[in-house]
Write an enzyme that holds these catalytic residues in place. Structure first.
Site, mmCIF file in Angstrom:
data_model
loop_
_atom_site.group_PDB
_atom_site.id
_atom_site.type_symbol
_atom_site.label_atom_id
_atom_site.label_comp_id
_atom_site.label_asym_id
_atom_site.label_seq_id
_atom_site.Cartn_x
_atom_site.Cartn_y
_atom_site.Cartn_z
ATOM 1 N N GLU A 256 0.820 -1.208 0.000
ATOM 2 C CA GLU A 256 0.000 0.000 0.000
ATOM 3 C C GLU A 256 0.855 1.259 0.000
ATOM 4 O OE1 GLU A 256 -2.719 -0.148 3.212
ATOM 5 O OE2 GLU A 256 -3.895 -1.816 2.386
ATOM 6 N N LYS A 257 2.027 1.192 0.672
ATOM 7 C CA LYS A 257 2.903 2.354 0.717
ATOM 8 C C LYS A 257 3.737 2.493 -0.547
ATOM 9 C CE LYS A 257 3.398 2.591 5.757
ATOM 10 N NZ LYS A 257 4.365 2.589 6.880
ATOM 11 N N ASP B 18 12.860 9.510 -2.342
ATOM 12 C CA ASP B 18 12.919 8.269 -1.569
ATOM 13 C C ASP B 18 14.183 7.465 -1.875
ATOM 14 O OD1 ASP B 18 12.094 6.507 0.324
ATOM 15 O OD2 ASP B 18 10.671 5.446 -0.952
ATOM 16 N N LYS C 4 8.262 0.376 -15.001
ATOM 17 C CA LYS C 4 7.543 0.840 -13.812
ATOM 18 C C LYS C 4 6.145 1.278 -14.228
ATOM 19 C CE LYS C 4 7.826 3.878 -9.805
ATOM 20 N NZ LYS C 4 8.695 4.747 -8.997
#
Length: 488
Positions: A63-64, A177, A83
């Site tokens: 979910e993250k 990230d 991706k």
């Protein structure tokens, strides 16, 4: 916690971009064999990934981390990574294509480069070079045969910093990230930074980090990031590399403050590095994790520091006494090393641990008689007893290698001392070097030389400071001058 959004990250738009299609930029491959950026059709990517088969998923996803990465194979046999974003992650196809094209113009041997994109209907996909040897997370945290060596960990850090600096030069100064899953290994085992992190997770940019415990403080406070936020994330990466664990930054900072350095280091690395190199890497990580963005080092500074560490790692013998590869560089002073005193040689190597040991042995012998007599007189009369205590406390901290405390006491002492002590200046100079404060260290070494023009120690320390500041020619001159004084 409410919805956190980015400030818009804009690049100069390409005038030739259309809203739904991008023509192939160049049919030829780059010199390194990487295909030029192009548009793929959705059908081509479906075929390449076997219909986006679950068996082809290569990324961590939950979910993250909702955007999934698949491996695939083109008609010519070339392996690719695809991706696939969530539906409607990028409502505006032209903005998605602009972002992808800007990233696609980057071509670096330190990156897994982007080679294309797809924008059809609600689908938004990116295509990159496929890296067959897995992620850093796999090799660092989930190894089966043997842990990653110190030398390779430094190599990973250096290649990552080099890739980030390259992107900065190309006008892309945010990486989203940065973590151990973003670093991949190519077919010959070279580390590569994934190009996917150069694009936001979505048009709205709702998540900078997949784990808020590792997000930069400014993101948690304001919901925005700045280029220096990447440095913070790089600091968490350094923590992972040296510890072999995923340590939250707040916990690591507590360990830094408590000087619990052994807890920070992976026990599997015992014997693979010097105490000096360990300390230097820890200091680099702690500087990256500073809460104020403007206090963090630049990526260029990190590249320089990591390059020195990586070169020294090549020469450091491991526990088993295995053959060490020949160095890839030579120091100009090698031929002179037999004529240098131990202190001069330690300063030329910037071996801070050896410098500390040698300065301890020297004591206050290089302070001239007038300084010593003045101190004795002041101590005898008691007028400067408190100030002299500062020096004693500074010396105790210096012996204990508590260099930050030593700086504080030496600074207090010098603010009230009747005369300048070259030895205190040289000791504080080394304390500054130990804390990566190279300009401050050089200033102290130069003041020590002014206070005692015949002090060769001051010149040798100047050489060490200049080397840290990447001023090798000036360092050679200081070393030569110091050797001449010592010989005389």
């Amino acid at each position: 916690m409410g919805c956190i959004c980015f400030k818009p990250f804009r690049r100069s738009p390409s005038p030739s971009i259309k809203s739904s299609i991008i023509k192939q930029i160049n049919n030829n491959e780059d010199e390194d064999g990487c295909p030029s950026f192009r548009e793929f059709s959705l059908e081509q990517l479906k075929v390449a990934t076997n219909g986006f088969s679950a068996n082809n998923i290569v990324s961590e996803h939950n979910e993250k981390v909702p955007n999934i990465v698949y491996k695939g194979s083109l008609n010519d046999g070339r392996m690719i990574a695809v991706k696939r974003f969530q539906r409607l992650s990028w409502p505006d196809p032209s903005e998605f294509i602009e972002e992808a094209q800007a990233v696609g113009r980057c071509r670096s041997e330190d990156m897994a480069n982007m080679i294309g994109c797809c924008s059809e209907g609600h689908e938004r996909l990116l295509v990159a070079e496929y890296m067959p040897n897995g992620t850093l997370a796999k090799h660092l945290f989930h190894w089966e045969k043997r842990p990653m060596k110190w030398e390779m960990r430094l190599r990973v850090a250096l290649h990552t910093a080099t890739a980030l600096e390259y992107c900065n030069d190309r006008g892309i100064d945010l990486y989203h990230d940065l973590n151990t899953y973003r670093i991949l290994f190519d077919k010959v085992g070279n580390p590569r930074l994934s190009c996917f992190g150069l694009m936001k997770c979505s048009r709205e940019g709702k998540s900078y980090s997949t784990n808020l415990a590792f997000a930069p403080p400014e993101y948690l406070r304001l919901g925005t990031v700045v280029p220096e936020s990447v440095i913070f994330s790089f600091g968490t990466l350094l923590l992972d590399l040296m510890s072999g664990r995923h340590i939250p930054p707040n916990h690591a900072l507590d360990l830094f403050r408590g000087k619990n350095y052994l807890v920070l280091m992976d026990s599997a690395l015992d014997g693979q590095f010097s105490d000096e190199d360990r300390t230097e890497l820890i200091h680099l990580a702690s500087r990256c994790l500073r809460p104020e963005p403007d206090k963090r080092p630049s990526i260029k500074f990190l590249m320089s520091a990591l390059s020195r560490l990586e070169k020294r790692a090549v020469l450091w013998p491991n526990v088993k006494g295995e053959n060490i590869p020949a160095p890839l560089y030579t120091k100009p002073a090698t031929k002179k090393s037999s004529r240098l005193s131990p202190l001069a040689e330690a300063c030329w190597r910037v071996d801070l641990s050896s410098i500390h040991e040698l300065l301890e042995k020297l004591g206050y012998g290089e302070d001239d008689a007038s300084v010593t007599n003045e101190f004795s007189f002041q101590m005898w009369t008691g007028r400067m007893q408190e100030n002299t205590d500062y020096k004693k406390h500074g010396d105790a901290a210096f012996r204990a290698k508590d260099f930050e405390t030593a700086i504080e006491f030496y600074t207090e002492f010098m603010s009230g001392a009747p005369v300048v002590s070259p030895t205190v200046l040289t000791r504080r100079c080394l304390c500054y070097l130990m804390n990566d404060m190279f300009s401050e260290a050089l200033s102290d070494a130069m003041q020590a030389q002014v206070a005692s023009p015949e002090c060769s120690t001051a010149l040798y320390l100047q050489a060490a400071c200049l080397l840290k500041l990447e001023m090798e020619a000036e360092a050679k001159e200081a070393l030569r001058h110091g050797s001449s004084l010592e010989a005389f």
